[in-house]
Write an enzyme that holds these catalytic residues in place. Structure first.
Site, PDB file in Angstrom:
ATOM      1  N   ARG A 107       0.885  -1.181   0.000  1.00 54.86           N
ATOM      2  CA  ARG A 107       0.000   0.000   0.000  1.00 54.86           C
ATOM      3  C   ARG A 107       0.914   1.220   0.000  1.00 54.86           C
ATOM      4  O   ARG A 107       1.733   1.385   0.911  1.00 54.86           O
ATOM      5  CB  ARG A 107      -0.894   0.003   1.245  1.00 54.86           C
ATOM      6  CG  ARG A 107      -1.580   1.341   1.483  1.00 54.86           C
ATOM      7  CD  ARG A 107      -2.649   1.294   2.541  1.00 54.86           C
ATOM      8  NE  ARG A 107      -3.825   0.612   2.050  1.00 54.86           N
ATOM      9  CZ  ARG A 107      -5.031   0.656   2.651  1.00 54.86           C
ATOM     10  NH1 ARG A 107      -5.193   1.363   3.753  1.00 54.86           N
ATOM     11  NH2 ARG A 107      -6.062   0.018   2.143  1.00 54.86           N
ATOM     12  N   HIS A 134      -7.538   1.008  -6.142  1.00 59.23           N
ATOM     13  CA  HIS A 134      -7.715   0.123  -4.977  1.00 59.23           C
ATOM     14  C   HIS A 134      -8.402  -1.166  -5.452  1.00 59.23           C
ATOM     15  O   HIS A 134      -9.543  -1.455  -5.120  1.00 59.23           O
ATOM     16  CB  HIS A 134      -8.564   0.853  -3.927  1.00 59.23           C
ATOM     17  CG  HIS A 134      -8.517   0.242  -2.564  1.00 59.23           C
ATOM     18  ND1 HIS A 134      -7.725  -0.838  -2.239  1.00 59.23           N
ATOM     19  CD2 HIS A 134      -9.178   0.564  -1.404  1.00 59.23           C
ATOM     20  CE1 HIS A 134      -7.894  -1.144  -0.967  1.00 59.23           C
ATOM     21  NE2 HIS A 134      -8.765  -0.310  -0.437  1.00 59.23           N
ATOM     22  N   GLN A 137     -10.219  -3.840  -3.118  1.00 59.58           N
ATOM     23  CA  GLN A 137     -11.510  -3.399  -2.588  1.00 59.58           C
ATOM     24  C   GLN A 137     -12.617  -3.652  -3.610  1.00 59.58           C
ATOM     25  O   GLN A 137     -13.714  -4.090  -3.258  1.00 59.58           O
ATOM     26  CB  GLN A 137     -11.445  -1.910  -2.235  1.00 59.58           C
ATOM     27  CG  GLN A 137     -12.731  -1.388  -1.641  1.00 59.58           C
ATOM     28  CD  GLN A 137     -13.003  -1.950  -0.255  1.00 59.58           C
ATOM     29  OE1 GLN A 137     -12.153  -1.870   0.616  1.00 59.58           O
ATOM     30  NE2 GLN A 137     -14.188  -2.516  -0.056  1.00 59.58           N
ATOM     31  N   ASP A 223     -17.230   7.366  -0.930  1.00 62.94           N
ATOM     32  CA  ASP A 223     -15.985   7.182  -0.166  1.00 62.94           C
ATOM     33  C   ASP A 223     -15.710   8.494   0.562  1.00 62.94           C
ATOM     34  O   ASP A 223     -16.386   9.512   0.311  1.00 62.94           O
ATOM     35  CB  ASP A 223     -14.857   6.819  -1.152  1.00 62.94           C
ATOM     36  CG  ASP A 223     -13.565   6.378  -0.481  1.00 62.94           C
ATOM     37  OD1 ASP A 223     -13.548   6.193   0.755  1.00 62.94           O
ATOM     38  OD2 ASP A 223     -12.553   6.227  -1.198  1.00 62.94           O
ATOM     39  N   CYS A 263     -16.264   1.664   1.044  1.00 61.70           N
ATOM     40  CA  CYS A 263     -15.099   0.812   1.326  1.00 61.70           C
ATOM     41  C   CYS A 263     -14.654   0.912   2.775  1.00 61.70           C
ATOM     42  O   CYS A 263     -13.965   0.018   3.258  1.00 61.70           O
ATOM     43  CB  CYS A 263     -13.958   1.141   0.369  1.00 61.70           C
ATOM     44  SG  CYS A 263     -13.286   2.794   0.560  1.00 61.70           S
ATOM     45  N   ARG A 291     -13.422  -8.628   1.792  1.00 65.04           N
ATOM     46  CA  ARG A 291     -11.996  -8.411   1.520  1.00 65.04           C
ATOM     47  C   ARG A 291     -11.238  -9.700   1.798  1.00 65.04           C
ATOM     48  O   ARG A 291     -10.349 -10.099   1.046  1.00 65.04           O
ATOM     49  CB  ARG A 291     -11.440  -7.281   2.407  1.00 65.04           C
ATOM     50  CG  ARG A 291     -12.010  -5.894   2.120  1.00 65.04           C
ATOM     51  CD  ARG A 291     -11.558  -5.372   0.774  1.00 65.04           C
ATOM     52  NE  ARG A 291     -10.116  -5.334   0.658  1.00 65.04           N
ATOM     53  CZ  ARG A 291      -9.339  -4.348   1.119  1.00 65.04           C
ATOM     54  NH1 ARG A 291      -9.868  -3.302   1.692  1.00 65.04           N
ATOM     55  NH2 ARG A 291      -8.015  -4.385   0.970  1.00 65.04           N
TER      56      ARG A 291
HETATM   57  N1  NVA Z   1      -9.997   6.640  -0.980  1.00 65.98           N
HETATM   58  C1  NVA Z   1      -9.555   6.240   0.335  1.00 65.98           C
HETATM   59  C2  NVA Z   1      -9.808   4.788   0.540  1.00 65.98           C
HETATM   60  C3  NVA Z   1      -9.410   4.270   1.889  1.00 65.98           C
HETATM   61  C4  NVA Z   1      -9.576   2.786   2.019  1.00 65.98           C
HETATM   62  C5  NVA Z   1      -8.089   6.578   0.496  1.00 65.98           C
HETATM   63  O1  NVA Z   1      -7.332   6.421  -0.479  1.00 65.98           O
HETATM   64  O2  NVA Z   1      -7.700   7.007   1.565  1.00 65.98           O
HETATM   65  N1   CP Z   2     -11.128  -0.153   2.784  1.00 70.36           N
HETATM   66  C1   CP Z   2      -9.857  -0.251   3.187  1.00 70.36           C
HETATM   67  O1   CP Z   2      -8.943  -0.472   2.410  1.00 70.36           O
HETATM   68  O2   CP Z   2      -9.675  -0.088   4.528  1.00 70.36           O
HETATM   69  P1   CP Z   2      -8.312   0.075   5.306  1.00 70.36           P
HETATM   70  O3   CP Z   2      -7.736   1.422   4.948  1.00 70.36           O
HETATM   71  O4   CP Z   2      -8.690   0.007   6.754  1.00 70.36           O
HETATM   72  O5   CP Z   2      -7.373  -1.015   4.908  1.00 70.36           O
END
Ligand code: NVA
Ligand code: CP
Length: 315
Positions: A107, A134, A137, A223, A263, A291
């Protein structure tokens, strides 16, 4: 071992529609075994390394639990407790870790960063979220849709709010799996033309008004207004997004049996109201749980390839 070249999952379109459907159907089988307390341990000799350059709850727990459930082991690294925080190049990190483990989830920030990592990895790399995409997800989200409503092909998904990593990932999935995206985002936060060039009009339609985007939708999803890495824009974004909240009025514009997904993590009172996310149309907890099952199927596919039909169907 899969016989073909090594595969990564850095974005949805790294897979064909056939492969996506294989992984999704496999996830349903792996999930049903899990629900029956039936062991499924095909990765008993494998190790997953997870590299987190941003925070996580769901991604960490689902990958970690999933790998243990499949008999494997997991190593968890973050920027602060690894040499990444002391500026060891991402390429060197990939070279080293991938000599020691069988599969890697990362990540991070820019998609180019995960691409550089994958280019120097000897083992499959999975995108656990970047600024741009992502994909894990979306696997879970589509799995959730399939469980509640059947095939997503031909359906309409309304995306309300920030045209972020989730939105672009939905659009890739729509192109591959044959469903339609309605996207409504405020000015300044809309989809970028160069990133949607070539997406056909029967796959993507953009709307100024969130309610208009929801008309005919089988699924409404949103989101956070401020994604990770954009925290300094938080106050400005709260003002820009205030009319892009999924509330009862917005849900009413969609099909009467439309599902709601997010998500997570969510901010009740910002992008979604409590009555919607905690209400009867919301499937966010199934979505979060999925997930686990989707990623188990994904890791199995990347490490073992496509199983023979009888085995794949759980027979
Ligand atoms: N769009 C959000 C998703 C978090 C799971 C982010 O990138 O922070
Ligand atoms: N939806 C998701 O990816 O959650 P986290 O940021 O908690 O991993």
């Amino acid at each position: 071992q899969p016989t073909g070249p090594m595969r990564h999952f850095l974005q949805i379109k790294d897979f064909t529609s056939d492969e996506l459907l294989y992984v999704l159907n496999r996830a349903l089988i792996i999930k049903s075994k899990f629900k029956r307390y039936e062991p499924h341990m095909p990765l008993h000799d494998r190790t997953l390394a997870m590299v987190f350059e941003k925070a996580s709850t769901r991604t960490r727990v689902s990958f970690e639990a999933g790998m243990y459930q499949m008999g494997g082991s997991v190593i968890h690294l973050t920027t602060t407790d690894s040499q990444l925080g002391r500026s060891e190049p991402i390429e060197d990190t990939a070279r080293v870790i991938s000599r020691m483990v069988d599969i890697i989830m990362i990540r991070t920030f820019e998609q180019t960063r995960i691409e550089r990592f994958a280019a120097h990895s000897r083992v499959p790399v999975i995108n656990g979220l970047t600024n741009e995409y992502h994909p894990c997800q979306i696997l879970a989200d589509i799995l959730t849709f399939m469980e509640h409503r059947g095939a997503i092909k031909g359906k309409t998904v309304a995306w309300i709010g920030d045209a972020n990593n989730m939105a672009y990932t939905w659009i890739q999935a729509a192109q591959l799996l044959g469903f339609k995206m309605h996207v409504s985002a405020p000015k300044g936060y809309r989809l970028e033309d160069d990133r949607i060039a070539g997406v056909p009009a029967d796959v993507l339609e953009q709307f100024d008004d969130p309610e208009a985007a929801c008309r005919g939708a089988d699924l409404v999803t949103t989101d956070v207004w401020t994604s990770m890495g954009y925290e300094e824009e938080n106050e400005k974004r709260k003002r820009a997004f205030k009319n892009w909240q999924v509330n009862a009025g917005v849900m009413q514009a969609a099909q009467p049996d439309a599902l709601f997904m997010h998500c997570l993590p969510a901010h009740r009172g910002e992008e979604v109201t409590a009555d919607v996310i905690d209400g009867p149309q919301s499937v966010v907890w199934d979505e979060a749980e999925n997930r686990l099952h989707a990623q188990k199927a994904l890791m199995e596919f990347l490490l073992l390839g496509r199983l023979p039909d009888a085995e794949a169907s759980g027979e």
